[in-house]
Design a protein around this motif. Structure first.
Motif, mmCIF file in Angstrom:
data_model
loop_
_atom_site.group_PDB
_atom_site.id
_atom_site.type_symbol
_atom_site.label_atom_id
_atom_site.label_comp_id
_atom_site.label_asym_id
_atom_site.label_seq_id
_atom_site.Cartn_x
_atom_site.Cartn_y
_atom_site.Cartn_z
ATOM 1 N N ASP A 67 5.245 15.561 -4.515
ATOM 2 C CA ASP A 67 4.566 15.021 -4.122
ATOM 3 C C ASP A 67 4.889 14.563 -2.140
ATOM 4 O O ASP A 67 6.049 14.661 -2.186
ATOM 5 N N LEU A 68 3.401 14.127 -1.699
ATOM 6 C CA LEU A 68 4.272 14.056 -0.249
ATOM 7 C C LEU A 68 4.116 12.402 -0.956
ATOM 8 O O LEU A 68 3.676 11.787 -1.413
ATOM 9 N N THR A 114 -0.795 27.807 12.585
ATOM 10 C CA THR A 114 -1.646 27.030 11.604
ATOM 11 C C THR A 114 -0.318 25.481 11.371
ATOM 12 O O THR A 114 0.681 25.385 11.527
ATOM 13 N N ILE A 115 -0.982 24.598 11.283
ATOM 14 C CA ILE A 115 -1.031 23.057 10.517
ATOM 15 C C ILE A 115 -1.510 22.798 9.893
ATOM 16 O O ILE A 115 -3.300 22.267 9.983
ATOM 17 N N PRO A 116 -0.891 22.428 8.199
ATOM 18 C CA PRO A 116 0.744 22.555 7.931
ATOM 19 C C PRO A 116 1.003 24.104 8.193
ATOM 20 O O PRO A 116 -0.195 25.015 8.006
ATOM 21 N N GLY A 117 2.011 24.488 8.191
ATOM 22 C CA GLY A 117 2.426 26.305 8.152
ATOM 23 C C GLY A 117 1.830 26.492 7.014
ATOM 24 O O GLY A 117 2.632 28.110 7.068
ATOM 25 N N GLN A 145 -1.202 7.588 8.238
ATOM 26 C CA GLN A 145 -1.580 8.434 7.315
ATOM 27 C C GLN A 145 -0.309 9.866 7.604
ATOM 28 O O GLN A 145 -0.193 10.291 9.271
ATOM 29 N N VAL A 146 -0.445 10.674 6.483
ATOM 30 C CA VAL A 146 0.971 11.623 6.456
ATOM 31 C C VAL A 146 -0.311 12.771 5.844
ATOM 32 O O VAL A 146 -0.583 12.017 4.761
ATOM 33 N N ASN A 147 -0.612 13.902 6.598
ATOM 34 C CA ASN A 147 -1.747 14.782 5.594
ATOM 35 C C ASN A 147 -0.217 16.509 6.074
ATOM 36 O O ASN A 147 0.228 16.618 7.394
#
Length: 695
Positions: free
Chosen positions: A247-248, A158-161, A320-322
């Motif tokens: 937080d990201l 899976t992404i994210p792990g 964008q970073v998710n």
């Protein structure tokens, strides 16, 4: 070629399953051929057309060393992606992308878009499952192996792990049976089934039920009842992560960058968490996709800097970073650092087309254009004063018999000079060009030599002194943006004029520069031929002090400076400068060339007279089998040509640009027999001729 391998990767030979359901009106079929470390992918549109195609892969030790695409497309590339845009792949048409890889190949993905909306995407290459020791089957009965979706080599992730309840995740798998349907359950909840592609891989998006928490099993089951599962502990929800300070974040970036710049992107996230990073262009189209993982401290970064290509579209870019819970966005604006910005309207023209360029330059200043053919011959000259809006538009008609190859438009304005390239009947072959940021340096400085050409080219660098002795050797590799910056150590160079040479095979370019030159000459004397006509080059000769810098200007009869260049004189004090040129629209009278170095200056006067001609003339040359209209006898930049048949205007106003030999040509794509009247106009002059076309 099909059936080969790319560093342990298996090929997909059918249309690949899209991440999202393909549009009902647009679909893409993909075929892949493999030979050693190269792949050739063919994309065919079905239904509506496609205007954007991207091939990319996750970081895995491999980079793209070379690529080739069908002509007519604009290209944006990076070490891990190639993007085609600026053209339209119509229904039933195919475009091919060839990619050569360096290193171990990971999974390779593709996506296709229309009007910035993703239509379809999938896998080009996936790791190949090990072949069974004995593949012989009883052909009278269905093979059990063909029914098996889950095999010994099957795996998925899976992404994210570390998914979170209620979040959308991507499931990526390989090593499964080809074209199989797999049941999926997440924590006992039955989800939409997955389908593998022809290579036995899949990429899909699903949403984790928000009722789950703790450790959850992700289970795949094939039609034979075999299953494969992974067990993951769900992460914190977005609200919990915010409360716990996980937080990201994306580290602050500059608001503006220029073509050729490098951008380093980094940030923070939950420790060891995997994230999807996406880069979008000015039109909202996706340029690159990467998977990044935070280290044990929560820090993450893109492994390699983003290189903004020299031909990158200007405008707003966003990233964008998710991480499955949060999406963070940042971005920058790409602006040009150039004073002159001119580009062809298409990358490739065909013989018989009109080559067109448009862009901008400094308003209110004279712009000079010289069009050179593939052999370096001058085909057209032009100059004019740029209007208040700074807009520049220029065209050159070609004939079907004109030589195919790369055409170079040399554009200059003041001290700025740019080279613009267009392909005629073939893609542009970039020449090697060397340049400096200034003409003179102190020995304590380190000049940045900018070398431009074809990405991946190995360039040899030589530096000669004024006795043609080699005083420095080096080399550089052109990066993905087609350029390299070479830092030249001149700490041991004595004062004087040097020549830097960039070589690639038999192709080379050179540029003079000075070290420790003076800006004040004690003596200065220049001369030039007196009589000139519009369009003539000016050869300035002279003597001055040794090792000095000079500024040379060209001034019209009204006292306006129309051109300025900086030049160097070496230890002999001999001066030779030939970059000045009388404008094609120059008025008659006394023009002035002035050389200045510090407090000293000298002037040479030129007399510019209008070109004499026997009068405007027009004729038709059909010796090559295809009629070409030829005009002559005028000193204007171009002649306007119209073609009529009786009282009917058949061809509206077209421009025939005059070249240095005083003639201009306009190809005529005639197909209907009959008698025609060709009329040529240049200011107050008019000429006409008749021509009967009888193939």
């Amino acid at each position: 070629m099909s059936g080969g391998r790319v560093a342990g990767a298996a090929l997909a030979l059918a249309a690949l399953t899209a991440l999202a359901a393909p549009s009902a009106l647009a679909q893409v079929y993909v075929e892949v051929e493999v030979l050693e470390n190269s792949i050739l992918a063919s994309f065919t549109a079905s239904g509506e057309s496609i205007d954007d195609i991207v091939v990319w892969f996750e970081p895995g030790g491999a980079t793209i060393s070379e690529y080739a695409v069908d002509p007519g497309w604009l290209i944006a590339d990076s070490p891990e992606s190639v993007r085609l845009y600026g053209n339209m792949l119509e229904d039933g048409h195919t475009v091919k992308i060839g990619v050569k890889l360096r290193g171990e190949a990971p999974q390779i993905y593709w996506s296709a878009s229309r009007d910035s909306a993703e239509v379809q995407w999938g896998l080009l290459l996936a790791p190949e499952p090990d072949a069974p020791e004995d593949t012989r089957q009883d052909t009278t009965q269905p093979s059990e192996d063909t029914e098996r979706g889950i095999r010994d080599a099957s795996e998925f992730r899976t992404i994210p792990g570390k998914p979170t309840p209620g979040s959308a995740i991507r499931l990526v798998g390989n090593g499964f049976g080809p074209l199989q349907e797999l049941e999926l359950t997440i924590g006992g909840n039955r989800m939409e089934p997955l389908k593998t592609d022809a290579a036995g891989g899949f990429v899909a998006t699903r949403t984790v039920p928000n009722t789950l928490d703790g450790r959850v099993d992700f289970v795949l089951t094939d039609r034979m009842g075999a299953d494969l599962q992974i067990s993951l502990r769900l992460g914190e929800t977005a609200e919990e992560a915010h409360a716990n300070g996980a937080d990201l974040a994306i580290d602050e970036l500059d608001s503006t960058y220029h073509q050729g710049d490098r951008i380093s992107v980094s940030g923070t996230a939950a420790p060891l968490n995997a994230m999807i990073w996406e880069l979008y262009g000015p039109g909202g189209n996706i340029i690159a996709v990467k998977v990044v993982t935070a280290d044990h401290t929560g820090a993450w970064s893109i492994p390699e800097s983003i290189i903004i290509p020299l031909n990158a579209p200007l405008g707003r870019y966003s990233i964008q970073v998710n991480d499955g819970d949060q999406t963070m966005e940042s971005g920058w604006t790409v602006e040009s650092g150039k004073v002159i910005m001119l580009e062809p309207v298409r990358a490739v023209f065909q013989p018989g087309d009109t080559i067109e360029f448009n862009g901008t330059a400094t308003p209110g200043e004279i712009i000079y254009l010289i069009l050179q053919g593939p052999a370096g011959d001058e085909l057209a000259l032009d100059s004019w004063t740029v209007g208040a809006d700074g807009a520049v538009w220029w065209e050159f008609p070609t004939s079907p018999s004109l030589r195919k190859g790369t055409y170079t438009l040399i554009v200059s304005q003041g001290t700025e000079r740019e080279f613009v390239y267009a392909g005629l009947g073939s893609v542009v072959e970039m020449p090697t060009v060397i340049s400096f940021d200034k003409v003179n340096y102190l020995s304590s400085e380190t000049p940045d030599i900018v070398i431009a050409g074809t990405p991946g080219d190995e360039i040899n660098i030589l530096v000669l002194d004024d006795t043609d002795t080699v005083v420095h050797r080096g080399n550089a590799t052109l990066q993905a943006d087609g350029r390299a910056i070479y830092n030249l150590d001149i700490s041991t160079f004595s004062s004087g004029v040097y020549t830097a040479i960039a070589q690639r095979g038999t192709v080379q370019d050179d540029q003079e520069f000075g070290v420790g030159l003076s800006v004040g000459a004690s003596t200065l004397d220049i001369s030039a031929r007196v009589d000139h006509k519009p369009g003539d080059p000016i050869l300035v000769l002279g003597t001055t002090s040794s090792n000095v810098i000079l500024t040379i200007t060209l001034t019209d009869p009204d006292g306006n400076i129309v051109q300025r260049v900086e030049t160097l004189a070496g230890k002999t004090g001999m001066l030779t400068e030939q970059r000045l040129r009388i404008p094609l629209n120059a008025e008659s009278g006394i023009w002035t060339v002035r050389a200045v170095s510090g407090p000293n200056s000298d002037v040479a006067e030129l007399f510019v007279s209008e070109q004499t001609a026997d009068g405007l003339a027009v004729r038709v040359d059909d010796s090559s089998g295809q009629p070409i209209i030829v005009v002559s006898g005028t000193n204007q930049v171009y002649v306007t040509v119209t073609i009529s048949q009786g009282d009917v205007l058949v061809v509206g106003a077209q421009r025939a640009y005059l070249t240095s030999d005083g003639t201009g040509q306009l190809p005529w794509g005639i197909s209907i027999p009959g008698q025609y009247t060709i009329t040529a106009e240049a200011r107050s002059e008019t000429a006409s001729t008749t021509y009967r076309y009888d193939p």
